[in-house]
Design an enzyme around this catalytic site. Structure first.
Site, mmCIF file in Angstrom:
data_model
loop_
_atom_site.group_PDB
_atom_site.id
_atom_site.type_symbol
_atom_site.label_atom_id
_atom_site.label_comp_id
_atom_site.label_asym_id
_atom_site.label_seq_id
_atom_site.Cartn_x
_atom_site.Cartn_y
_atom_site.Cartn_z
ATOM 1 N N ARG A 57 1.001 -41.389 56.081
ATOM 2 C CA ARG A 57 2.101 -41.914 56.909
ATOM 3 C C ARG A 57 1.852 -43.389 57.196
ATOM 4 O O ARG A 57 0.715 -43.789 57.408
ATOM 5 C CB ARG A 57 2.130 -41.159 58.242
ATOM 6 C CG ARG A 57 2.924 -39.890 58.208
ATOM 7 C CD ARG A 57 2.675 -39.005 59.394
ATOM 8 N NE ARG A 57 2.651 -39.674 60.695
ATOM 9 C CZ ARG A 57 2.481 -39.030 61.850
ATOM 10 N NH1 ARG A 57 2.360 -37.714 61.862
ATOM 11 N NH2 ARG A 57 2.457 -39.674 62.983
ATOM 12 N N ARG A 96 -5.967 -38.466 57.311
ATOM 13 C CA ARG A 96 -4.852 -37.511 57.348
ATOM 14 C C ARG A 96 -3.860 -37.789 56.210
ATOM 15 O O ARG A 96 -3.533 -38.934 55.917
ATOM 16 C CB ARG A 96 -4.123 -37.626 58.698
ATOM 17 C CG ARG A 96 -2.910 -36.715 58.776
ATOM 18 C CD ARG A 96 -2.574 -36.373 60.184
ATOM 19 N NE ARG A 96 -1.872 -37.467 60.858
ATOM 20 C CZ ARG A 96 -1.412 -37.352 62.106
ATOM 21 N NH1 ARG A 96 -1.602 -36.251 62.790
ATOM 22 N NH2 ARG A 96 -0.792 -38.364 62.665
ATOM 23 N N LYS A 103 -3.130 -32.034 67.891
ATOM 24 C CA LYS A 103 -2.028 -31.306 68.566
ATOM 25 C C LYS A 103 -1.182 -30.515 67.572
ATOM 26 O O LYS A 103 -0.924 -29.336 67.764
ATOM 27 C CB LYS A 103 -1.101 -32.281 69.329
ATOM 28 C CG LYS A 103 -1.759 -33.043 70.440
ATOM 29 C CD LYS A 103 -0.758 -33.883 71.225
ATOM 30 C CE LYS A 103 -0.070 -34.974 70.418
ATOM 31 N NZ LYS A 103 -0.958 -36.075 69.976
ATOM 32 N N ARG A 145 5.607 -38.125 76.384
ATOM 33 C CA ARG A 145 4.570 -39.125 76.129
ATOM 34 C C ARG A 145 4.584 -40.228 77.182
ATOM 35 O O ARG A 145 3.775 -41.149 77.104
ATOM 36 C CB ARG A 145 4.820 -39.757 74.758
ATOM 37 C CG ARG A 145 3.951 -39.176 73.632
ATOM 38 C CD ARG A 145 4.403 -39.863 72.374
ATOM 39 N NE ARG A 145 3.444 -39.943 71.332
ATOM 40 C CZ ARG A 145 3.466 -39.144 70.258
ATOM 41 N NH1 ARG A 145 4.328 -38.164 70.168
ATOM 42 N NH2 ARG A 145 2.617 -39.345 69.286
ATOM 43 N N ARG A 169 -1.465 -47.283 68.273
ATOM 44 C CA ARG A 169 -1.086 -45.967 68.814
ATOM 45 C C ARG A 169 -2.092 -45.492 69.857
ATOM 46 O O ARG A 169 -1.717 -44.890 70.853
ATOM 47 C CB ARG A 169 -0.981 -44.934 67.677
ATOM 48 C CG ARG A 169 0.283 -45.115 66.876
ATOM 49 C CD ARG A 169 0.184 -44.387 65.564
ATOM 50 N NE ARG A 169 0.234 -42.945 65.709
ATOM 51 C CZ ARG A 169 -0.189 -42.089 64.771
ATOM 52 N NH1 ARG A 169 -0.722 -42.544 63.659
ATOM 53 N NH2 ARG A 169 -0.069 -40.811 64.955
HETATM 54 P P1 AMP Z 1 3.617 -38.039 66.214
HETATM 55 O O1 AMP Z 1 3.934 -37.382 64.926
HETATM 56 O O2 AMP Z 1 3.750 -37.119 67.395
HETATM 57 O O3 AMP Z 1 2.295 -38.765 66.204
HETATM 58 O O4 AMP Z 1 4.738 -39.164 66.439
HETATM 59 C C1 AMP Z 1 4.909 -40.237 65.517
HETATM 60 C C2 AMP Z 1 5.660 -41.373 66.177
HETATM 61 O O5 AMP Z 1 6.954 -40.920 66.597
HETATM 62 C C3 AMP Z 1 5.009 -41.941 67.441
HETATM 63 O O6 AMP Z 1 4.002 -42.897 67.167
HETATM 64 C C4 AMP Z 1 6.231 -42.563 68.124
HETATM 65 O O7 AMP Z 1 6.609 -43.757 67.501
HETATM 66 C C5 AMP Z 1 7.314 -41.528 67.836
HETATM 67 N N1 AMP Z 1 7.358 -40.485 68.878
HETATM 68 C C6 AMP Z 1 7.078 -39.152 68.740
HETATM 69 N N2 AMP Z 1 7.215 -38.501 69.897
HETATM 70 C C7 AMP Z 1 7.592 -39.433 70.820
HETATM 71 C C8 AMP Z 1 7.857 -39.398 72.209
HETATM 72 N N3 AMP Z 1 7.772 -38.258 72.916
HETATM 73 N N4 AMP Z 1 8.211 -40.560 72.818
HETATM 74 C C9 AMP Z 1 8.319 -41.706 72.131
HETATM 75 N N5 AMP Z 1 8.050 -41.833 70.824
HETATM 76 C C10 AMP Z 1 7.689 -40.700 70.153
#
Ligand code: AMP
Length: 209
Positions: free
Chosen positions: A155, A122, A13, A88, A166
């Site tokens: 990360r 990654r 994404k 999400r 996840r």
């Molecule tokens: P990402 O970089 O989009 O994979 O997000 C990393 C982490 O941030 C996720 O695993 C969640 O813990 C948190 N996070 C990001 N976006 C959301 C969302 N829309 N709702 C809840 N948690 C989020």
């Protein structure tokens, strides 16, 4: 145009959104990036979010809804934006409906084994958050960001235990959004197992429809 990227963690994404914003000249709104910035700043919100994020769990809905609501009000979003990693959950999607109307949802799809391979390989720049992948998008110099020379790190939530959680969280809490947006008639599937330029090309075709 108001665009949303949907799909499992690691499906691409963020990478595809970064390519599309260059062509469309609209901002990428990544709740993951916003939350990581808050964690780095050690703000109250960041301290609260970190435990959820490190374990691979979702941060509470009200926190991310608040972040997006504030961000969308900013001037640079007036001609559109790409949502990356939000919504999400169904409550987040319902809240978004009240804030604004989305034009297109790109649902990125790739097999689970490829997703796991991508996530574990990654690396993210500590300085500018640019994403690399030791297998698929290697940096020119090992361990260093091509853009800013910053250190590339893995990360905490890209480590194995967190990745498994996840993906489970995605299936339980986020996948129902596919039906939610299909019913609205704005969702298109994009095959994300292809090379990046081909994924971008397919995404652009969908956006032009
Ligand atoms: P990402 O970089 O989009 O994979 O997000 C990393 C982490 O941030 C996720 O695993 C969640 O813990 C948190 N996070 C990001 N976006 C959301 C969302 N829309 N709702 C809840 N948690 C989020």
């Amino acid at each position: 145009m108001k665009i949303m990227m949907l799909g499992a963690p690691g499906v691409g994404k963020g990478t595809i959104a970064k390519e599309l914003i260059k062509k469309l000249d609209i901002p990428q709104l990544s709740t993951g990036d916003m939350l990581r910035a808050a964690v780095d700043e050690q703000s109250e919100l960041g301290i609260k979010a970190k435990t959820f994020m490190d374990a691979g769990n979702l941060v509470p809905d009200d926190v991310v809804i608040g972040l997006i609501e504030e961000r969308i009000k900013k001037d640079d979003c007036k001609d559109g934006f790409i949502l990356d990693g939000f919504p999400r959950t169904i409550p987040q999607a319902e809240a978004l409906d009240k804030i604004t109307e989305i034009d297109k949802v790109l649902n990125l799809i790739a097999p689970d084994d490829l997703i796991i391979k991508r996530l574990s390989a990654r690396r993210t720049c500590e300085g500018c958050s640019e994403i690399f992948n030791v297998i698929f998008i290697p940096p020119k110099v090992e361990g260093k960001c091509d853009k800013c020379g910053g250190k590339l790190i893995q990360r905490d939530d890209d480590k194995e235990d967190s990745v498994k959680n996840r993906l489970e969280v995605y299936t339980k809490q986020t996948e129902p959004l596919v039906e939610f947006y299909k019913e609205k008639g704005i969702l298109s599937d994009v095959d994300s197992s292809q090379p990046i330029p081909k994924i971008v090309e397919d995404a652009e075709k969908v956006l032009a429809e």
